[in-house]
Structure formats: C-alpha cells, structure tokens
Write a protein that holds these residues in place. Sequence first.
Motif, short mmCIF file in Angstrom:
data_model
loop_
_atom_site.label_atom_id
_atom_site.label_comp_id
_atom_site.label_asym_id
_atom_site.label_seq_id
_atom_site.Cartn_x
_atom_site.Cartn_y
_atom_site.Cartn_z
N GLY A 162 32.87 36.35 32.45
CA GLY A 162 33.71 36.34 31.13
C GLY A 162 35.21 37.08 31.21
N GLY A 163 35.15 37.59 32.69
CA GLY A 163 36.42 38.48 32.91
C GLY A 163 36.61 38.37 34.48
N ASN A 164 37.66 38.77 35.12
CA ASN A 164 38.07 38.61 36.13
C ASN A 164 36.83 39.64 37.08
OD1 ASN A 164 40.08 36.90 36.00
ND2 ASN A 164 41.61 38.24 36.49
N VAL A 165 36.70 39.17 38.37
CA VAL A 165 36.00 40.16 39.41
C VAL A 165 36.62 40.06 40.65
CG1 VAL A 165 33.83 40.24 40.28
CG2 VAL A 165 33.79 39.69 38.13
N GLY A 190 41.69 42.23 51.23
CA GLY A 190 41.59 43.21 50.17
C GLY A 190 41.16 42.47 49.04
N ALA A 191 40.66 43.50 47.79
CA ALA A 191 40.01 42.99 46.85
C ALA A 191 41.22 41.90 46.05
CB ALA A 191 39.93 44.17 45.65
N THR A 192 40.61 40.79 45.75
CA THR A 192 41.29 39.49 45.40
C THR A 192 40.44 39.04 44.07
OG1 THR A 192 41.97 38.89 47.65
CG2 THR A 192 42.10 37.27 45.57
N GLY A 193 41.00 39.18 42.93
CA GLY A 193 40.43 38.60 41.69
C GLY A 193 39.99 37.23 41.79
N GLU A 258 29.06 41.02 62.10
CA GLU A 258 28.72 41.15 60.70
C GLU A 258 29.86 40.51 59.88
OE1 GLU A 258 27.46 44.35 57.10
OE2 GLU A 258 27.51 45.07 59.24
N PHE A 259 29.53 39.94 58.84
CA PHE A 259 30.44 39.36 57.87
C PHE A 259 30.00 39.73 56.54
CE2 PHE A 259 32.54 35.43 55.58
CZ PHE A 259 33.52 35.85 55.10
N SER A 260 30.74 40.41 55.58
CA SER A 260 30.16 40.99 54.35
C SER A 260 30.98 40.64 53.24
CB SER A 260 30.15 42.37 54.69
OG SER A 260 31.35 43.05 54.76
N SER A 261 30.75 41.07 51.90
CA SER A 261 31.48 40.76 50.68
C SER A 261 31.19 41.91 49.77
CB SER A 261 30.94 39.39 50.20
OG SER A 261 31.73 39.18 48.83
N GLN A 262 32.03 42.29 49.01
CA GLN A 262 31.93 43.49 48.00
C GLN A 262 32.55 43.12 46.84
OE1 GLN A 262 33.18 47.41 49.59
NE2 GLN A 262 32.12 48.23 47.96
N MET A 263 31.58 43.06 45.69
CA MET A 263 32.18 42.79 44.48
C MET A 263 32.65 44.08 43.68
SD MET A 263 29.91 39.69 42.80
CE MET A 263 28.57 40.80 42.63
N GLY A 264 34.05 43.88 43.00
CA GLY A 264 34.42 45.09 42.18
C GLY A 264 33.74 45.40 40.87
#
Length: 284
Positions: A162-165, A190-193, A258-264
């Motif tokens: 329902g909103g940007n992540v 970097g953090a990309t919405g 290692e290849f990783s992902s992190q959600m805000g």
Amino acid sequence: MADYIVEIVNETVEFDFVSGPGPVGPQGAQGAQGAAGAQGAQGAQGAQGAQGSTGAQGAQGSQGAAGAQGATGPQGDTGPQGAQGAVGATGATGATGATGATGATGATGATGPAKLILESNTQAGPVNTTTETALMSVSFTAAANTSMYRIRCGGRLLNNSGGNVNYTLRAYLGPTSGYPTGRTTLFTQGATGRATSADTRKWTAEFVINMVGSRTSQVVTAYYLESNATANNWAVITTSVVGTATSTVTMSDPTTFEFSSQMGTANANAYHYLDFYTVEEILE
C-alpha cells in the motif's frame, strides 16, 4: 447177280426169280421223296479252311472314359539357370523392431573449459522483515587451473503493502572459515524504493569472479536487472545496475559468495525472492 421180275397182280406183288441175266428195263419214274430221316450223328470236324481276306475296317467306336492318372515320373535334371529377372518394387517398410538393450556407458570425455558445479531452485529471501537476508550463499574452493567463477540467479520482487518499500542489495566474498568475519563487500545498491503494486517485478543477476594471475587477487563484475510491476512473464526493465569491484581473498581455501537483500519496511505483502541460481567454474 440174280435178276428180279416183278408182276403186279391185283395189287399183290409177287416176285418170280429167273435165273440168268435179263435185259435192263427202262428206269421207272422217280418216286416221291420219303420223309426226312432222323439226323445222323455229327461227323468229325473237318480241317480248318484257309483264312479269308481281311474285311473292311469298321467305324471307329466312341472314345472310352479317361483312365486314371499315371504315377509321377522321376524328376528330370535341373536345367541351366535363367537370366536374372528385373528388380522388383521396394516392399512396404516393416514394423519397427523393439528397442535394443542400452549399450555400455562410454568413457568420460575430457573436461571442458566450463563446468556447472552448483545449482539450486530453492526459494530464499526476505519477507515481512527488515533484517538483511541472504538470497543465496555458496562456498567453493578454487583449483590450481581455475580462472573464474560465473554465478547466475533470478527471482521475483513484490511490494503490495500500500506504500513504497525500499530495498538494499549487497554482494560479499570472503573466507568460509569464520564467515562473515573477514569478508569483503563487493557491491551495495543503496535503498531504492519500489511503488506498491499487486503485480510482481521480475529480476535477474550475474556475477563473474575473475582471478588475476593468482588465487589471492580477484576482479568481480556484476549486473542486476529488474522489470516493472506487471502480470506478464516478459517485461520491460526499469531498474538496472552494473558494477566492478576488486578483492584479495585467498580462494585456494574454501571461499563463500553471498548475495543479500534488505527491506526498509516489514510487511506481509512485500518480499524479495530468489527462485534459482547456478555456479559455473571456468578453467584455464
């Protein structure tokens, strides 16, 4: 011989015998023939008469019925072989025979310049969390003739919160022993919405770890491509990053990539999934 004189008196016949020959009187008329006497016995057969001449040939009689077939006579000698006849037309193709037994496995061929050493289609990645989570983590040891590793992976990203992540991507290389201690950060996006959508985004990435002259010096190239949010399987790329990095990991020892992902933002309707990866070893 005595002569006989016959005088007929009153139909009585009297005979007076006169001795001596008298003249012969005229012959009287022949009397009536007496009745035929009984047939005398048959006389002996006379000698056979001479054969008469052959009579004329009689007419040919009608043909008699055919006689039974006679027994088969002995087979005659084989005659000389005749000239070869013309080739006949090709017959119809026969039914396919049963498949034969599988033959023995042939010898293993020489190793090619590239070989697949690792692969997976196990889903991994963060969902409903802000903790950095590995999309993939693999370990390998470089052989003496290994010149590079090529890693390919792909998956899906969803933000239906329902909103940007925001999503942050990272890649690491380091010694397996004590990992993550001593690891090198190769790339960080970097953090990309990503805007909210009920449709997923599709992504693919590739990393090439190239050893430069030794097992302790590497140049790493990479790209990450991501489509727009769509229900289609084939979509337009809206996010793309390309990078180059260096590292000095001793890859003759076990090494981890290692290849990783992190959600805000943590949300049950937001995730970043890896669906597969492959690792190829390129030999010198």
